[in-house]
Design an enzyme around this catalytic site. Structure first.
Site, mmCIF file in Angstrom:
data_model
loop_
_atom_site.group_PDB
_atom_site.id
_atom_site.type_symbol
_atom_site.label_atom_id
_atom_site.label_comp_id
_atom_site.label_asym_id
_atom_site.label_seq_id
_atom_site.Cartn_x
_atom_site.Cartn_y
_atom_site.Cartn_z
ATOM 1 N N TYR A 1 0.832 -1.224 0.000
ATOM 2 C CA TYR A 1 0.000 0.000 0.000
ATOM 3 C C TYR A 1 0.855 1.258 0.000
ATOM 4 O O TYR A 1 0.454 2.293 -0.536
ATOM 5 C CB TYR A 1 -1.006 -0.052 1.162
ATOM 6 N N ARG B 1 1.345 1.848 -3.614
ATOM 7 C CA ARG B 1 0.139 2.350 -4.288
ATOM 8 C C ARG B 1 -0.137 3.790 -3.868
ATOM 9 O O ARG B 1 -0.622 4.596 -4.662
ATOM 10 C CB ARG B 1 -1.051 1.432 -3.966
ATOM 11 N N ASP C 1 -8.065 5.019 -4.129
ATOM 12 C CA ASP C 1 -7.318 6.250 -4.422
ATOM 13 C C ASP C 1 -8.221 7.457 -4.152
ATOM 14 O O ASP C 1 -9.424 7.312 -3.953
ATOM 15 C CB ASP C 1 -6.836 6.243 -5.888
ATOM 16 N N HIS D 1 -14.478 0.409 -0.126
ATOM 17 C CA HIS D 1 -13.327 -0.469 0.133
ATOM 18 C C HIS D 1 -12.223 0.218 0.906
ATOM 19 O O HIS D 1 -11.112 -0.303 1.011
ATOM 20 C CB HIS D 1 -12.739 -0.994 -1.188
ATOM 21 N N CYS E 1 -6.416 1.691 13.363
ATOM 22 C CA CYS E 1 -5.825 0.884 14.441
ATOM 23 C C CYS E 1 -6.598 -0.425 14.566
ATOM 24 O O CYS E 1 -7.813 -0.415 14.794
ATOM 25 C CB CYS E 1 -5.891 1.645 15.774
ATOM 26 N N LEU F 1 -14.912 -1.001 -21.141
ATOM 27 C CA LEU F 1 -14.303 -1.300 -22.455
ATOM 28 C C LEU F 1 -14.944 -2.535 -23.059
ATOM 29 O O LEU F 1 -14.873 -2.771 -24.253
ATOM 30 C CB LEU F 1 -12.796 -1.552 -22.271
ATOM 31 N N GLU F 2 -15.545 -3.351 -22.159
ATOM 32 C CA GLU F 2 -16.176 -4.614 -22.586
ATOM 33 C C GLU F 2 -17.236 -4.958 -21.544
ATOM 34 O O GLU F 2 -17.200 -4.414 -20.431
ATOM 35 C CB GLU F 2 -15.115 -5.728 -22.614
HETATM 36 P P1 NAD Z 1 -14.778 -12.206 -2.702
HETATM 37 O O1 NAD Z 1 -15.606 -12.871 -3.704
HETATM 38 O O2 NAD Z 1 -14.387 -10.795 -2.930
HETATM 39 O O3 NAD Z 1 -13.455 -13.045 -2.456
HETATM 40 C C1 NAD Z 1 -13.564 -14.441 -2.009
HETATM 41 C C2 NAD Z 1 -12.179 -14.915 -1.790
HETATM 42 O O4 NAD Z 1 -11.618 -15.221 -3.049
HETATM 43 C C3 NAD Z 1 -11.334 -13.862 -1.132
HETATM 44 O O5 NAD Z 1 -11.178 -14.212 0.221
HETATM 45 C C4 NAD Z 1 -10.072 -13.832 -1.945
HETATM 46 O O6 NAD Z 1 -9.030 -14.470 -1.240
HETATM 47 C C5 NAD Z 1 -10.385 -14.614 -3.195
HETATM 48 N N1 NAD Z 1 -10.524 -13.740 -4.328
HETATM 49 C C6 NAD Z 1 -11.554 -12.934 -4.607
HETATM 50 N N2 NAD Z 1 -11.334 -12.288 -5.764
HETATM 51 C C7 NAD Z 1 -10.144 -12.730 -6.201
HETATM 52 C C8 NAD Z 1 -9.357 -12.442 -7.326
HETATM 53 N N3 NAD Z 1 -9.755 -11.551 -8.231
HETATM 54 N N4 NAD Z 1 -8.185 -13.072 -7.483
HETATM 55 C C9 NAD Z 1 -7.796 -13.975 -6.575
HETATM 56 N N5 NAD Z 1 -8.481 -14.293 -5.488
HETATM 57 C C10 NAD Z 1 -9.633 -13.652 -5.307
HETATM 58 O O7 NAD Z 1 -15.576 -12.285 -1.355
HETATM 59 P P2 NAD Z 1 -15.051 -11.808 0.029
HETATM 60 O O8 NAD Z 1 -13.783 -12.488 0.399
HETATM 61 O O9 NAD Z 1 -16.231 -12.017 0.917
HETATM 62 O O10 NAD Z 1 -14.739 -10.226 -0.153
HETATM 63 C C11 NAD Z 1 -15.784 -9.398 0.260
HETATM 64 C C12 NAD Z 1 -15.296 -7.982 0.268
HETATM 65 O O11 NAD Z 1 -13.901 -7.729 0.482
HETATM 66 C C13 NAD Z 1 -15.476 -7.363 -1.082
HETATM 67 O O12 NAD Z 1 -16.841 -7.117 -1.276
HETATM 68 C C14 NAD Z 1 -14.759 -6.075 -0.941
HETATM 69 O O13 NAD Z 1 -15.559 -5.153 -0.278
HETATM 70 C C15 NAD Z 1 -13.600 -6.412 -0.084
HETATM 71 N N6 NAD Z 1 -12.420 -6.418 -0.937
HETATM 72 C C16 NAD Z 1 -11.498 -5.402 -0.827
HETATM 73 C C17 NAD Z 1 -10.352 -5.452 -1.599
HETATM 74 C C18 NAD Z 1 -9.327 -4.348 -1.563
HETATM 75 O O14 NAD Z 1 -8.183 -4.548 -1.943
HETATM 76 N N7 NAD Z 1 -9.762 -3.176 -1.137
HETATM 77 C C19 NAD Z 1 -10.111 -6.512 -2.439
HETATM 78 C C20 NAD Z 1 -11.125 -7.449 -2.548
HETATM 79 C C21 NAD Z 1 -12.266 -7.424 -1.785
HETATM 80 N N1 APR Z 2 -12.631 2.973 -19.191
HETATM 81 C C1 APR Z 2 -13.647 2.180 -18.754
HETATM 82 N N2 APR Z 2 -13.456 0.951 -18.219
HETATM 83 C C2 APR Z 2 -12.193 0.515 -18.126
HETATM 84 C C3 APR Z 2 -11.082 1.280 -18.553
HETATM 85 C C4 APR Z 2 -11.349 2.560 -19.109
HETATM 86 N N3 APR Z 2 -10.364 3.360 -19.556
HETATM 87 N N4 APR Z 2 -9.948 0.552 -18.339
HETATM 88 C C5 APR Z 2 -10.339 -0.614 -17.778
HETATM 89 N N5 APR Z 2 -11.682 -0.652 -17.677
HETATM 90 C C6 APR Z 2 -12.519 -1.725 -17.101
HETATM 91 C C7 APR Z 2 -12.046 -3.126 -17.421
HETATM 92 O O1 APR Z 2 -12.633 -3.588 -18.615
HETATM 93 C C8 APR Z 2 -12.572 -3.892 -16.202
HETATM 94 O O2 APR Z 2 -13.883 -4.351 -16.442
HETATM 95 O O3 APR Z 2 -12.404 -1.574 -15.710
HETATM 96 C C9 APR Z 2 -12.613 -2.838 -15.086
HETATM 97 C C10 APR Z 2 -11.546 -3.044 -14.024
HETATM 98 O O4 APR Z 2 -11.887 -4.248 -13.367
HETATM 99 P P1 APR Z 2 -11.003 -4.744 -12.108
HETATM 100 O O5 APR Z 2 -9.573 -4.639 -12.442
HETATM 101 O O6 APR Z 2 -11.577 -6.055 -11.680
HETATM 102 O O7 APR Z 2 -11.278 -3.649 -11.002
HETATM 103 P P2 APR Z 2 -12.578 -3.543 -10.080
HETATM 104 O O8 APR Z 2 -13.803 -4.001 -10.792
HETATM 105 O O9 APR Z 2 -12.569 -2.170 -9.516
HETATM 106 O O10 APR Z 2 -12.271 -4.585 -8.889
HETATM 107 C C11 APR Z 2 -13.253 -4.593 -7.816
HETATM 108 O O11 APR Z 2 -11.890 -6.073 -6.510
HETATM 109 O O12 APR Z 2 -9.725 -6.553 -6.184
HETATM 110 C C12 APR Z 2 -10.831 -5.985 -5.587
HETATM 111 O O13 APR Z 2 -11.114 -4.280 -3.994
HETATM 112 C C13 APR Z 2 -10.600 -4.548 -5.262
HETATM 113 O O14 APR Z 2 -12.001 -2.669 -5.608
HETATM 114 C C14 APR Z 2 -11.457 -3.814 -6.252
HETATM 115 C C15 APR Z 2 -12.537 -4.813 -6.516
#
Ligand code: NAD
Ligand code: APR
Length: 230
Positions: free
Chosen positions: A53, A56, A91, A106, A114, A199-200
């Site tokens: 973090y 980031r 962000d 999130h 803390c 985008l999709e």
């Molecule tokens: P979930 O479906 O988000 O994830 C289930 C489990 O699968 C997680 O414990 C994780 O270890 C794994 N997982 C989920 N998405 C993944 C991915 N894209 N790649 C690899 N592993 C993945 O359900 P959850 O665990 O109940 O999460 C619930 C909440 O946690 C989300 O709704 C969100 O609010 C929060 N969250 C925050 C972040 C973050 O970085 N801020 C990331 C993910 C989820």
């Molecule tokens: N304009 C519009 N959409 C875009 C662009 C753009 N320029 N670039 C990328 N995208 C779309 C992609 O097609 C994709 O569907 O944004 C989406 C990004 O998806 P993720 O990378 O999965 O991000 P997000 O959906 O925010 O993930 C949800 O999962 O990992 C956790 O907590 C984390 O908040 C995150 C959550």
């Protein structure tokens, strides 16, 4: 007046230079989710998580809001009805782009929490594992981020806004993570018109009535211009 509720994901910040999570070269391609975005990962190796973090936070400080962030702020300022932005992003680009009514479900990259007493404060640019809490002095500082398996912030309030929405838009989110991926169904239950900006099609793309395909900096800007012309 029309109430507009907007959910944003990593895609709205992509054109500012912050990589998304699930693109080929995205954040989750470079790190294991379990290591840096779960409470277990933090307990196992807090230094790795804190440094993930820190990187980031430094990256976000070095980029600017893009036209999509600014268009949403303009919509809020000039639209007669209520505009609510719910972001999954940690962000601060929505704030810096001028959005006022904003929920970070999130958490906050610039926030510290803390793990002992729940006190929150502004995170330093570089946090270290074991930093002391300014309130209770225990070495339990963690990033104020909602990790996988943790409850997102403000859920009751968010569901109330979704139920009252006349228009629900999802911008730049892949629809992979719940509860955010379920927001479109909730908004439709309340009678909202639903639009996906991506985008999709996302994993829940088939639940949206309208799609605007392309980079958010263009599609969102066009949409706001249309709304403000009405
Ligand atoms: P979930 O479906 O988000 O994830 C289930 C489990 O699968 C997680 O414990 C994780 O270890 C794994 N997982 C989920 N998405 C993944 C991915 N894209 N790649 C690899 N592993 C993945 O359900 P959850 O665990 O109940 O999460 C619930 C909440 O946690 C989300 O709704 C969100 O609010 C929060 N969250 C925050 C972040 C973050 O970085 N801020 C990331 C993910 C989820
Ligand atoms: N304009 C519009 N959409 C875009 C662009 C753009 N320029 N670039 C990328 N995208 C779309 C992609 O097609 C994709 O569907 O944004 C989406 C990004 O998806 P993720 O990378 O999965 O991000 P997000 O959906 O925010 O993930 C949800 O999962 O990992 C956790 O907590 C984390 O908040 C995150 C959550």
């Amino acid at each position: 007046m029309t109430k507009i509720v907007i959910l944003t994901g990593a895609g709205i910040s992509a054109e500012s230079g912050i990589e998304t999570f699930r693109a080929e070269d995205g954040l989750w391609a470079q790190h294991r989710v379990e290591d840096v975005a779960t409470p277990e990962g933090f307990a196992r190796d807090p230094e790795t998580v804190v440094n993930f973090y820190n990187d980031r936070r430094a990256q976000a400080a070095g980029v600017e809001p893009n036209a999509a962030h600014r268009a949403l702020a303009q919509l809020e300022a000039q639209h007669g009805g209520e505009v609510v932005v719910i972001t999954q992003n940690v962000d601060d680009l929505h704030e810096r782009g001028g959005t006022q009514k904003l929920y970070h479900m999130h958490g906050y990259l610039n926030g510290a929490l803390c793990a002992t007493c729940d006190y929150r404060w502004a995170a330093p640019m570089k946090m270290a594992a074991g930093d002391a809490c300014p309130e209770c002095a225990t070495p339990a500082a963690r990033p104020d981020i909602v990790w996988f398996g943790e409850m997102p912030y403000d859920m009751d309030t968010l569901f109330q806004h979704l139920g009252e929405a006349d228009i629900f838009a999802a911008i730049g989110t892949s629809g992979n993570v719940y509860p955010a991926a379920g927001f479109v169904a909730e908004a439709r239950r309340g009678g909202a018109h639903t639009i996906e900006f991506n985008l999709e099609p996302s994993a829940v793309g088939n639940q949206f009535e309208e799609h605007r395909t392309g980079p958010a900096s263009q599609t969102v800007t066009e949409w706001v211009a249309e709304l403000l012309k009405r």
